[in-house]
Scaffold this motif. Sequence first.
Motif, PDB file in Angstrom:
ATOM      1  N   SER A  26      21.015  13.780 -17.011  1.00 26.88           N
ATOM      2  CA  SER A  26      21.137  12.660 -17.955  1.00 26.88           C
ATOM      3  C   SER A  26      19.793  12.289 -18.553  1.00 26.88           C
ATOM      4  N   GLY A  27      18.712  12.595 -17.824  1.00 28.01           N
ATOM      5  CA  GLY A  27      17.370  12.168 -18.224  1.00 28.01           C
ATOM      6  C   GLY A  27      16.881  11.009 -17.387  1.00 28.01           C
ATOM      7  N   GLY A  28      17.792  10.405 -16.600  1.00 27.64           N
ATOM      8  CA  GLY A  28      17.407   9.323 -15.707  1.00 27.64           C
ATOM      9  C   GLY A  28      16.652   9.837 -14.489  1.00 27.64           C
ATOM     10  N   ALA A  29      16.092   8.912 -13.718  1.00 30.49           N
ATOM     11  CA  ALA A  29      15.243   9.283 -12.579  1.00 30.49           C
ATOM     12  C   ALA A  29      15.966  10.195 -11.595  1.00 30.49           C
ATOM     13  N   ASP A  30      17.210   9.889 -11.270  1.00 29.13           N
ATOM     14  CA  ASP A  30      17.933  10.641 -10.247  1.00 29.13           C
ATOM     15  C   ASP A  30      18.123  12.101 -10.639  1.00 29.13           C
ATOM     16  N   SER A  31      18.630  12.337 -11.861  1.00 29.38           N
ATOM     17  CA  SER A  31      18.912  13.709 -12.273  1.00 29.38           C
ATOM     18  C   SER A  31      17.631  14.495 -12.535  1.00 29.38           C
ATOM     19  N   VAL A  32      16.587  13.818 -13.015  1.00 33.68           N
ATOM     20  CA  VAL A  32      15.305  14.496 -13.216  1.00 33.68           C
ATOM     21  C   VAL A  32      14.740  14.938 -11.869  1.00 33.68           C
ATOM     22  N   VAL A  37      13.454  19.106  -7.858  1.00 37.35           N
ATOM     23  CA  VAL A  37      13.561  19.477  -6.441  1.00 37.35           C
ATOM     24  C   VAL A  37      14.213  20.848  -6.280  1.00 37.35           C
ATOM     25  N   LEU A  38      15.337  21.072  -6.959  1.00 31.54           N
ATOM     26  CA  LEU A  38      16.026  22.354  -6.793  1.00 31.54           C
ATOM     27  C   LEU A  38      15.226  23.505  -7.395  1.00 31.54           C
ATOM     28  N   GLN A  39      14.468  23.237  -8.465  1.00 32.15           N
ATOM     29  CA  GLN A  39      13.596  24.273  -9.008  1.00 32.15           C
ATOM     30  C   GLN A  39      12.481  24.608  -8.012  1.00 32.15           C
ATOM     31  N   GLN A  40      11.877  23.575  -7.419  1.00 36.11           N
ATOM     32  CA  GLN A  40      10.791  23.805  -6.457  1.00 36.11           C
ATOM     33  C   GLN A  40      11.296  24.487  -5.185  1.00 36.11           C
ATOM     34  N   LEU A  41      12.575  24.247  -4.845  1.00 34.84           N
ATOM     35  CA  LEU A  41      13.147  24.908  -3.664  1.00 34.84           C
ATOM     36  C   LEU A  41      13.604  26.328  -3.947  1.00 34.84           C
ATOM     37  N   GLY A  42      13.493  26.773  -5.210  1.00 36.08           N
ATOM     38  CA  GLY A  42      13.751  28.168  -5.540  1.00 36.08           C
ATOM     39  C   GLY A  42      15.182  28.523  -5.876  1.00 36.08           C
ATOM     40  N   TYR A  43      15.995  27.542  -6.298  1.00 40.90           N
ATOM     41  CA  TYR A  43      17.383  27.841  -6.637  1.00 40.90           C
ATOM     42  C   TYR A  43      17.509  28.255  -8.102  1.00 40.90           C
ATOM     43  N   VAL A 121      25.178  17.194  -8.877  1.00 36.04           N
ATOM     44  CA  VAL A 121      24.995  15.860  -9.451  1.00 36.04           C
ATOM     45  C   VAL A 121      24.063  15.068  -8.542  1.00 36.04           C
ATOM     46  N   ALA A 122      23.455  14.010  -9.099  1.00 32.95           N
ATOM     47  CA  ALA A 122      22.308  13.370  -8.443  1.00 32.95           C
ATOM     48  C   ALA A 122      22.645  12.108  -7.673  1.00 32.95           C
ATOM     49  N   HIS A 123      23.847  12.005  -7.129  1.00 30.48           N
ATOM     50  CA  HIS A 123      24.160  10.837  -6.305  1.00 30.48           C
ATOM     51  C   HIS A 123      23.252  10.800  -5.076  1.00 30.48           C
ATOM     52  N   HIS A 124      22.802   9.591  -4.723  1.00 34.78           N
ATOM     53  CA  HIS A 124      21.888   9.432  -3.590  1.00 34.78           C
ATOM     54  C   HIS A 124      22.426   8.359  -2.647  1.00 34.78           C
ATOM     55  N   GLN A 125      21.609   7.946  -1.672  1.00 34.00           N
ATOM     56  CA  GLN A 125      22.089   7.016  -0.654  1.00 34.00           C
ATOM     57  C   GLN A 125      22.519   5.672  -1.238  1.00 34.00           C
ATOM     58  N   ILE A 167      13.261   8.544  -4.450  1.00 31.74           N
ATOM     59  CA  ILE A 167      13.308   9.347  -5.675  1.00 31.74           C
ATOM     60  C   ILE A 167      12.230   8.883  -6.650  1.00 31.74           C
ATOM     61  N   GLU A 168      12.084   7.574  -6.826  1.00 30.61           N
ATOM     62  CA  GLU A 168      11.077   7.049  -7.749  1.00 30.61           C
ATOM     63  C   GLU A 168       9.670   7.350  -7.257  1.00 30.61           C
ATOM     64  N   ASP A 169       9.444   7.267  -5.932  1.00 28.08           N
ATOM     65  CA  ASP A 169       8.131   7.612  -5.364  1.00 28.08           C
ATOM     66  C   ASP A 169       7.811   9.084  -5.608  1.00 28.08           C
ATOM     67  N   PHE A 170       8.806   9.948  -5.433  1.00 28.90           N
ATOM     68  CA  PHE A 170       8.619  11.392  -5.642  1.00 28.90           C
ATOM     69  C   PHE A 170       8.212  11.681  -7.080  1.00 28.90           C
ATOM     70  N   LEU A 171       8.901  11.054  -8.037  1.00 26.60           N
ATOM     71  CA  LEU A 171       8.585  11.290  -9.449  1.00 26.60           C
ATOM     72  C   LEU A 171       7.211  10.752  -9.804  1.00 26.60           C
ATOM     73  N   ALA A 172       6.814   9.649  -9.185  1.00 27.20           N
ATOM     74  CA  ALA A 172       5.471   9.108  -9.443  1.00 27.20           C
ATOM     75  C   ALA A 172       4.394  10.068  -8.965  1.00 27.20           C
TER      76      ALA A 172
END
Length: 443
Positions: A26-32, A37-43, A121-125, A167-172
């Motif tokens: 979507s462009g929001g924090a969760d999906s970004v 994350v999945l790119q860095q994990l090699g998927y 999809v980017a659903h979280h806790q 998630i926000e800490d990771f993006l920062a």
Amino acid sequence: MLKRIANFIASNSLLSKDKRYMIALSGGADSVCLLIVLQQLGYDIEAVHCNFNLRGDESSRDEQFCIELCSKRNIKLHLAHFDTNAYALLHKVSIEMAARNLRYSFFENLRQSIDAEGICVAHHQNDCAETVIMNLIRGTGIKGMAGIVPKRDNIIRPLLCVSRGEIEDFLAKESQDYVTDSTNLNDFCVRNNVRLNIIPMLEKINPAAVQNIVKTAIRMNEVNKVFSQSIEASVSKVSHFIDNSLYIDVPALREETSPEYTLFSILKDYGFNPEQIERIGCNLDFPTGTRFLSATHQLLFDRQKIIVTKIENNRVSLKIPEPGKYMIGEMKAIRVAKAAIDDGFCISKDNMTATLDAANVKFPLLLRTAENGDRFFPFGMKGSKLVSKYMTDKRRSLADKQKQLLIEDATGNILWLVGERTDDRYKITHNTTDAIIVSIVEI
């Protein structure tokens, strides 16, 4: 956080390195965050962005952001544009439901076309906790308490092990920006109200409120697995199918540990709403003939049985001008033949075949559904009898009565109550020289 997500993916068997996956972006924090994350994990991933054209310039801004992000990271992006308002008006659904239907329908079609294994999809806790609270507010069972599960069908949620704050800490730390949907900042809808008001209030009472709700949801998901197995066993004990009709044994249902949940598990798939099911469950001694309707099915109480049948036009009317073979629907036919009575002639004992005295039968014949007031002279019995009374004496169900077929001749006399009994006036006697043989056959 990467290691925790990797462990979560592995422990729940969510993803495989040799498969392709779609990312709902979507462009929001969760999906970004999910994309990175999945790119860095090699998927092996491809992104998909849906523009619902609901927020004017903001919708265009989000689309452009996704294009630039995927270009920068060398990730293939698929775009879709929808007239969501028109879809909602056409299908008479809310804007939210319209967007959901459009999104997931497009996702699935795209998944198949690019041979992707699943849609991430980017659903979280926090999303899980919000869902549990919303379900509690609306009234829920065990399934609703389980919140959001890591995988359902082709939808995969790798971020359910992390919170929105993480998630926000990771993006920062990644120096990665994102866009914010301005509608998420208003508490006019239930989820936003829970997110913006109720969750912060709970966190004032206990800072770990979200994590604790999620832990409870995980436990309830495990409870639901055990519960579902038990209910499935109960359903198999108390219900069975006969000729595409579902029969529920009321005395057996009463003996189950949870008759209410067993009944709910059976009837929910036939369009009956919770209020109807609750009323039925609280009144299992309804008299014979009591009927409930859903949009697609009819439920009848009939002598310690509950019978569920699909609502359809069961009325049959087929004219038979002369001997021959005539189709009844797609899979059945009626065969009418004339045969001479000789030394080798034998009357069939098949209940789907009638043998009649040809001298008394007047064509054309009519195959039709039985109606109130129909009367015939049952073979071997004295006098006439209402078809409905005959069926009752034979302990046939109300559902059986509604679809019972009969054949009458040109005089309007009933020749045969199909599958039950012929009319005594048309029986074969020692004076019979020719017979009319009528059979219902499978094609």
